[in-house]
Write a protein that holds these residues in place. Structure first.
Motif, PDB file in Angstrom:
ATOM      1  N   ARG A 183       0.579  -1.187  -0.130  1.00  0.00           N
ATOM      2  CA  ARG A 183      -0.262  -0.078   0.178  1.00  0.00           C
ATOM      3  C   ARG A 183       0.737   1.059   0.357  1.00  0.00           C
ATOM      4  NH1 ARG A 183      -3.812   3.285  -1.520  1.00  0.00           N
ATOM      5  NH2 ARG A 183      -5.005   4.050  -0.316  1.00  0.00           N
ATOM      6  N   LYS A 184       2.336   1.637   1.093  1.00  0.00           N
ATOM      7  CA  LYS A 184       2.751   2.362   0.493  1.00  0.00           C
ATOM      8  C   LYS A 184       3.761   2.919  -0.561  1.00  0.00           C
ATOM      9  CE  LYS A 184       6.502   4.207   3.766  1.00  0.00           C
ATOM     10  NZ  LYS A 184       8.000   4.069   4.417  1.00  0.00           N
ATOM     11  N   ILE A 185       3.767   1.410  -1.239  1.00  0.00           N
ATOM     12  CA  ILE A 185       4.832   2.013  -3.150  1.00  0.00           C
ATOM     13  C   ILE A 185       2.969   2.411  -3.459  1.00  0.00           C
ATOM     14  CG2 ILE A 185       5.427   0.244  -4.368  1.00  0.00           C
ATOM     15  CD1 ILE A 185       6.782  -1.781  -2.182  1.00  0.00           C
ATOM     16  N   GLU A 186       2.442   1.455  -3.018  1.00  0.00           N
ATOM     17  CA  GLU A 186       0.999   2.762  -4.079  1.00  0.00           C
ATOM     18  C   GLU A 186       1.028   3.502  -3.692  1.00  0.00           C
ATOM     19  OE1 GLU A 186      -3.219   1.937  -4.777  1.00  0.00           O
ATOM     20  OE2 GLU A 186      -2.848   1.469  -3.939  1.00  0.00           O
ATOM     21  N   LEU A 187       1.361   4.702  -2.685  1.00  0.00           N
ATOM     22  CA  LEU A 187       1.190   5.715  -2.392  1.00  0.00           C
ATOM     23  C   LEU A 187       2.187   6.636  -3.089  1.00  0.00           C
ATOM     24  CD1 LEU A 187      -0.166   5.508   1.393  1.00  0.00           C
ATOM     25  CD2 LEU A 187      -2.281   6.138  -1.149  1.00  0.00           C
ATOM     26  N   MET A 188       3.288   6.311  -2.404  1.00  0.00           N
ATOM     27  CA  MET A 188       4.571   6.795  -3.135  1.00  0.00           C
ATOM     28  C   MET A 188       4.667   7.209  -4.917  1.00  0.00           C
ATOM     29  SD  MET A 188       8.113   5.318  -0.694  1.00  0.00           S
ATOM     30  CE  MET A 188       7.670   3.429  -1.267  1.00  0.00           C
ATOM     31  N   GLU A 189       4.190   6.058  -5.811  1.00  0.00           N
ATOM     32  CA  GLU A 189       3.905   6.012  -7.162  1.00  0.00           C
ATOM     33  C   GLU A 189       2.810   6.631  -7.435  1.00  0.00           C
ATOM     34  OE1 GLU A 189       3.895   1.845  -8.092  1.00  0.00           O
ATOM     35  OE2 GLU A 189       5.518   1.336  -8.309  1.00  0.00           O
ATOM     36  N   LYS A 190       1.274   7.085  -6.645  1.00  0.00           N
ATOM     37  CA  LYS A 190       0.826   7.355  -7.220  1.00  0.00           C
ATOM     38  C   LYS A 190       0.809   9.689  -6.341  1.00  0.00           C
ATOM     39  CE  LYS A 190      -3.867   4.528  -7.697  1.00  0.00           C
ATOM     40  NZ  LYS A 190      -4.817   4.138  -6.758  1.00  0.00           N
ATOM     41  N   ALA A 191       1.624   9.820  -5.742  1.00  0.00           N
ATOM     42  CA  ALA A 191       2.076  11.288  -5.349  1.00  0.00           C
ATOM     43  C   ALA A 191       2.592  11.642  -5.989  1.00  0.00           C
ATOM     44  CB  ALA A 191       2.425  10.826  -3.513  1.00  0.00           C
ATOM     45  N   TYR A 192       3.787  10.653  -6.744  1.00  0.00           N
ATOM     46  CA  TYR A 192       4.842  11.041  -7.777  1.00  0.00           C
ATOM     47  C   TYR A 192       4.449  11.532  -9.276  1.00  0.00           C
ATOM     48  CZ  TYR A 192       9.311  11.871  -9.228  1.00  0.00           C
ATOM     49  OH  TYR A 192      10.796  12.782  -9.510  1.00  0.00           O
ATOM     50  N   ASP A 193       3.335  10.674  -8.844  1.00  0.00           N
ATOM     51  CA  ASP A 193       2.929  10.542 -10.624  1.00  0.00           C
ATOM     52  C   ASP A 193       1.718  12.051 -10.019  1.00  0.00           C
ATOM     53  OD1 ASP A 193       3.956   8.931 -11.717  1.00  0.00           O
ATOM     54  OD2 ASP A 193       2.190   7.655 -11.838  1.00  0.00           O
ATOM     55  N   CYS A 194       1.519  12.239  -9.249  1.00  0.00           N
ATOM     56  CA  CYS A 194       0.616  13.630  -9.434  1.00  0.00           C
ATOM     57  C   CYS A 194       1.433  14.928 -10.006  1.00  0.00           C
ATOM     58  CB  CYS A 194       0.249  14.072  -7.392  1.00  0.00           C
ATOM     59  SG  CYS A 194      -1.386  15.145  -7.712  1.00  0.00           S
ATOM     60  N   TYR A 195       3.031  14.589  -8.272  1.00  0.00           N
ATOM     61  CA  TYR A 195       3.715  15.622  -8.304  1.00  0.00           C
ATOM     62  C   TYR A 195       4.353  15.970 -10.109  1.00  0.00           C
ATOM     63  CZ  TYR A 195       3.481  16.984  -3.372  1.00  0.00           C
ATOM     64  OH  TYR A 195       3.207  17.200  -2.115  1.00  0.00           O
ATOM     65  N   ALA A 196       4.670  15.018 -10.931  1.00  0.00           N
ATOM     66  CA  ALA A 196       4.763  15.127 -12.014  1.00  0.00           C
ATOM     67  C   ALA A 196       4.253  15.484 -12.874  1.00  0.00           C
ATOM     68  CB  ALA A 196       5.709  13.448 -12.338  1.00  0.00           C
ATOM     69  N   GLU A 197       3.342  15.259 -12.653  1.00  0.00           N
ATOM     70  CA  GLU A 197       1.320  16.166 -13.992  1.00  0.00           C
ATOM     71  C   GLU A 197       1.598  17.007 -13.707  1.00  0.00           C
ATOM     72  OE1 GLU A 197      -0.095  15.677 -17.574  1.00  0.00           O
ATOM     73  OE2 GLU A 197       1.151  14.126 -16.255  1.00  0.00           O
ATOM     74  N   ASN A 198       1.815  18.011 -11.831  1.00  0.00           N
ATOM     75  CA  ASN A 198       1.046  19.355 -11.563  1.00  0.00           C
ATOM     76  C   ASN A 198       2.397  19.895 -11.073  1.00  0.00           C
ATOM     77  OD1 ASN A 198      -1.733  18.717 -11.798  1.00  0.00           O
ATOM     78  ND2 ASN A 198      -1.603  17.322 -10.296  1.00  0.00           N
ATOM     79  N   GLY A 199       3.685  19.519 -11.016  1.00  0.00           N
ATOM     80  CA  GLY A 199       4.835  20.106 -10.358  1.00  0.00           C
ATOM     81  C   GLY A 199       4.858  20.133  -8.712  1.00  0.00           C
ATOM     82  N   LEU A 200       5.849  20.938  -8.420  1.00  0.00           N
ATOM     83  CA  LEU A 200       6.385  20.299  -6.931  1.00  0.00           C
ATOM     84  C   LEU A 200       5.259  21.528  -6.239  1.00  0.00           C
ATOM     85  CD1 LEU A 200       8.182  18.687  -4.773  1.00  0.00           C
ATOM     86  CD2 LEU A 200       9.418  20.044  -4.833  1.00  0.00           C
ATOM     87  N   THR A 201       5.709  22.756  -6.666  1.00  0.00           N
ATOM     88  CA  THR A 201       4.815  23.889  -5.722  1.00  0.00           C
ATOM     89  C   THR A 201       3.513  23.724  -6.511  1.00  0.00           C
ATOM     90  OG1 THR A 201       4.919  25.606  -7.476  1.00  0.00           O
ATOM     91  CG2 THR A 201       7.087  25.329  -5.946  1.00  0.00           C
ATOM     92  N   GLY A 202       2.832  24.305  -4.973  1.00  0.00           N
ATOM     93  CA  GLY A 202       1.358  24.522  -5.113  1.00  0.00           C
ATOM     94  C   GLY A 202       0.443  23.104  -5.104  1.00  0.00           C
ATOM     95  N   VAL A 203       0.529  22.155  -5.077  1.00  0.00           N
ATOM     96  CA  VAL A 203       0.532  21.071  -4.865  1.00  0.00           C
ATOM     97  C   VAL A 203       0.739  20.505  -3.323  1.00  0.00           C
ATOM     98  CG1 VAL A 203      -0.113  18.717  -5.055  1.00  0.00           C
ATOM     99  CG2 VAL A 203       0.730  20.227  -7.119  1.00  0.00           C
ATOM    100  N   GLY A 204      -1.597  20.664  -2.694  1.00  0.00           N
ATOM    101  CA  GLY A 204      -0.974  20.420  -1.343  1.00  0.00           C
ATOM    102  C   GLY A 204      -1.318  19.173  -0.705  1.00  0.00           C
TER     103      GLY A 204
END
Length: 199
Positions: free
Chosen positions: A12-33
């Motif tokens: 589950r932790k791996i799944e969360l890390m992968e989805k979170a990283y994809d979210c940041y990769a798509e939207n950028g590091l700043t402004g994503v809470g």
């Protein structure tokens, strides 16, 4: 020995890390809470805090894990046959850009940030070690000393990552041309070593 619950938690932790990283990769590091990340992970903020101390911890762990997976992908494509080497040099930058360009751009956002730069230094120490080990494995096949091969590998990696981030064709072509000429020159210089190793 890990229990079933520990394995499930790790998965589950791996799944969360992968989805979170994809979210940041798509939207950028700043402004994503944390709320946006949680939505991308299909959970709520409280769930993320069960696995990570805070947002910084999530960013650090997800970047380290996901970029290690990218490096695994890269190494899985690395040639073991000298005859494939030139084709690999020509093709790998384009594959890297297409498959992992957004991830590399995010990685540099994270690891050049003052809060995370020490984690970046540790990550790149591990990357350097892996490429040095790869150079050692190639030494026997090419007859070129690993001390010579290692910087050539670094040139290829740098050119590939630079292209993945900026798609700078001129920079890429010039780096690859010098790299290929260097490989040919060193193979010629050390061809006696290859013959000895084959005997």
């Amino acid at each position: 020995m890990r229990t079933v619950n520990e394995e499930a938690r790790r998965a589950r932790k791996i799944e969360l890390m992968e989805k979170a990283y994809d979210c940041y990769a798509e939207n950028g590091l700043t402004g994503v809470g944390i709320k946006t990340v949680a939505e991308a992970c299909g959970c709520n903020s409280a769930t993320l805090y069960q696995y990570f101390e805070n947002l910084d911890d999530l960013i650090i762990q997800s970047t380290g894990y996901c970029m290690a997976k990218v490096e695994d992908d890269f190494m899985a494509k690395a040639p073991t046959d000298p005859m494939e080497l030139m084709h690999f040099i020509d093709e790998i930058p384009y594959w890297t850009a297409k498959k992992h360009g957004k991830k590399y751009r995010l990685m540099y956002q994270v690891y050049t940030h003052p809060k995370y730069i020490e984690h970046g230094k540790q990550f790149f120490k591990g990357v350097s070690r892996r490429y040095m080990e790869y150079a050692i494995s190639l030494e026997a096949k090419l007859g070129i000393p690993c001390e010579v091969l290692t910087p050539l590998i670094f040139i290829l990696i740098r050119a590939s990552v630079h292209y993945a981030m900026f798609e700078d064709e001129y920079y890429l072509k010039s780096q690859l041309e010098v790299l290929k000429q260097s490989v040919v020159m060193f193979m010629e210089k050390y061809k006696g070593n290859m013959v000895k190793k084959a005997e």
